[in-house]
Design an enzyme around this catalytic site. Sequence first.
Site, short mmCIF file in Angstrom:
data_model
loop_
_atom_site.label_atom_id
_atom_site.label_comp_id
_atom_site.label_asym_id
_atom_site.label_seq_id
_atom_site.Cartn_x
_atom_site.Cartn_y
_atom_site.Cartn_z
N LYS A 287 0.84 -1.19 0.00
CA LYS A 287 0.00 0.00 0.00
C LYS A 287 0.88 1.25 0.00
CE LYS A 287 -4.66 -0.33 1.77
NZ LYS A 287 -5.57 0.08 2.85
N GLU A 373 -20.60 -6.39 8.17
CA GLU A 373 -21.62 -5.65 8.91
C GLU A 373 -22.73 -6.56 9.43
OE1 GLU A 373 -19.52 -2.92 6.11
OE2 GLU A 373 -20.53 -4.85 5.87
N ARG A 401 -26.20 -2.91 4.61
CA ARG A 401 -25.86 -4.30 4.34
C ARG A 401 -26.35 -5.24 5.45
NH1 ARG A 401 -20.82 -4.11 0.89
NH2 ARG A 401 -19.99 -5.91 2.00
#
Length: 642
Positions: A287, A373, A401
């Site tokens: 990253k 979630e 969600r």
Amino acid sequence: MSSFTPLLKKINSPADLKQLKRSELPELAEEIRNTIVDVVSVSGGHLASSLGAVELGIALHYVFDTPNDKILWDVGHQAYAHKLLTGRRDQFPTLRRHGGLSGFTKRSESEHDAFTTGHSSTSISAGLGIACAKRLKKDPAKVVAVIGDGSMTAGLAYEGMNQTGDTHNDKDLIVILNDNEMSISHNVGAISSLLSRTFSASKLQIMRKEFGEFLKSLPRIGENVYQLAKRSEESFKTFVTPGMLFEAFNFEYFGPIDGHNLDHLIDILKNIKKMDEPVLLHVLTKKGKGYRQAEQNPVYFHGVGSFDIDTGICRKKATDIPNYTEVFGQTMVELAQKDDKIIAVTAAMPEGTGLVPFSKAYPDRFFDVGIAEQHGVTFAAGMATEGFRPVVAIYSTFLQRAYDQIIHDVCIEKLPVVFALDRGGIVGEDGPTHHGLFDLSFLRSIPNLVVMAPKDENELRHMLATAVAFNGPIALRYPRGRGVGVDLDDELSTIPIGKAEILSQGDDLLILAVGSGVDEAVCAAALLSKNHQIQSTVVNARFIKPLDEALILPLADSIGRVITIEENTLAGGFGSGILEILADHGMGHVHVKRLGVNDRFVEHGPQNSLRCDYGLDAAAIVKAALEMLGQKESELLRIHHN
């Protein structure tokens, strides 16, 4: 955009990329990185993840042929190189700006964007759907789903893999796991890279299949010998790679390989392209690759505002006003000091939801469930059955969600779970996939659930104290960004459930507002009074459910003109609730004008600009008031002047 990009300036489509020599590709990668850093430093965006996927984007477009072949970028926040390589180079400086390029992939933006994204873990399911559709159409084009290791924490990814690996149907899907977290030694990485490139070679794949068929054809012992050989191969691969899980889903696994080695990437992608079975390529990336500050602090540069390139320091104007997220996090720590039953739960967003201080102060009472979630809500429900007070902090857009779990696992049994909905309303540059414009509507319809929204950061503190003290399910919804700038009370107190407050009084107009709309309503009332001599009663509703009927109904009946304002879709929202109680009490004579978002998705842009565009600011309230009063305005002006 960086002026020194001679190779990138040649590329107006993936076809132009294929004209470059392999030896030129590393230089192209550097130019792309410089361009991404230049643009994001001005517009903000998802920097670290896109910098890590530059070589991957180049290799994919070098080998595959979009838009015929389909490349799906999970979430889409790692696709900036993809945008630059697919005809959007000149538009790239408009990234995330009002009317400019989306920060994610978007089908309406480019034929090279195979799927509109913004939420995580959808790529495998969508890719499988596209692959199956192509098979039905006898279309031989390839489908590639690029998914990050973070997105692999969501159950949806495994649901997609489970069907893809179903041996009852032939499925041709390539999944690339972009892994920027796993640590692996150089020796094992080199061996794995060599094995993957060797195992993926088309001749070896044909030989493996033919040899497998030969073993199975042996009389009596064939099937047993074949299974033994298969297990031996899998055991060897498992010993030197982490591929056992994916092999269990019937994916042919290759990797991990260096995701920044273009030669290796291109070689293995060319081999994999020839295969006609589910394949997973495990790619290791870094990253923030190529920008030192992002490499050192990838969490901060995951999603960042404008910043100084030399220092990496944010360019935001200095202010002493805390944002709502910070106030929430601070208040959670204060409440937890006095109540050891308070638990914090989040879905891979400890920084985004302001829970890092809580996680450090009370690590045993902090749970990050990953991008899951649904699991997070049901997990919290389980804790609530044991006497704890779990606070589930999730962005409004992501709580969508877990809608079934809110109903089925929390509200039916009236469990004391607190839903802290950050980023409620318009969020800005992330656009339609991230605006929290539906929560008031989808939560208001659920029995047993209390729904509230603070007018400012101080009221947020008291509402959170109210929520953890409430013996049942309750949702607290607050906006993105800085607070109003009010002082914060030292002592926390609870607010009576369902009790609104009157902020100003007048006989000409009743303005009912909730959440961020309250401050706009107060400003509008002041303008109406100063410029038009129209006196308004402004009510901070506080609660979307239950509504304070005892306060609202008499005011509506006596004044007769009502404007509601909410940063939410109008369908089923706060204003709809007001209309319902008026109808239920036979008050059809009351004239009501609802301000909110009409039946549409809001695009990306600065929060204040979007609020202006969609009629959610003080000017829109003033305009609605003048239109509502109509001919009576002149009479009111005359009365007030006299």
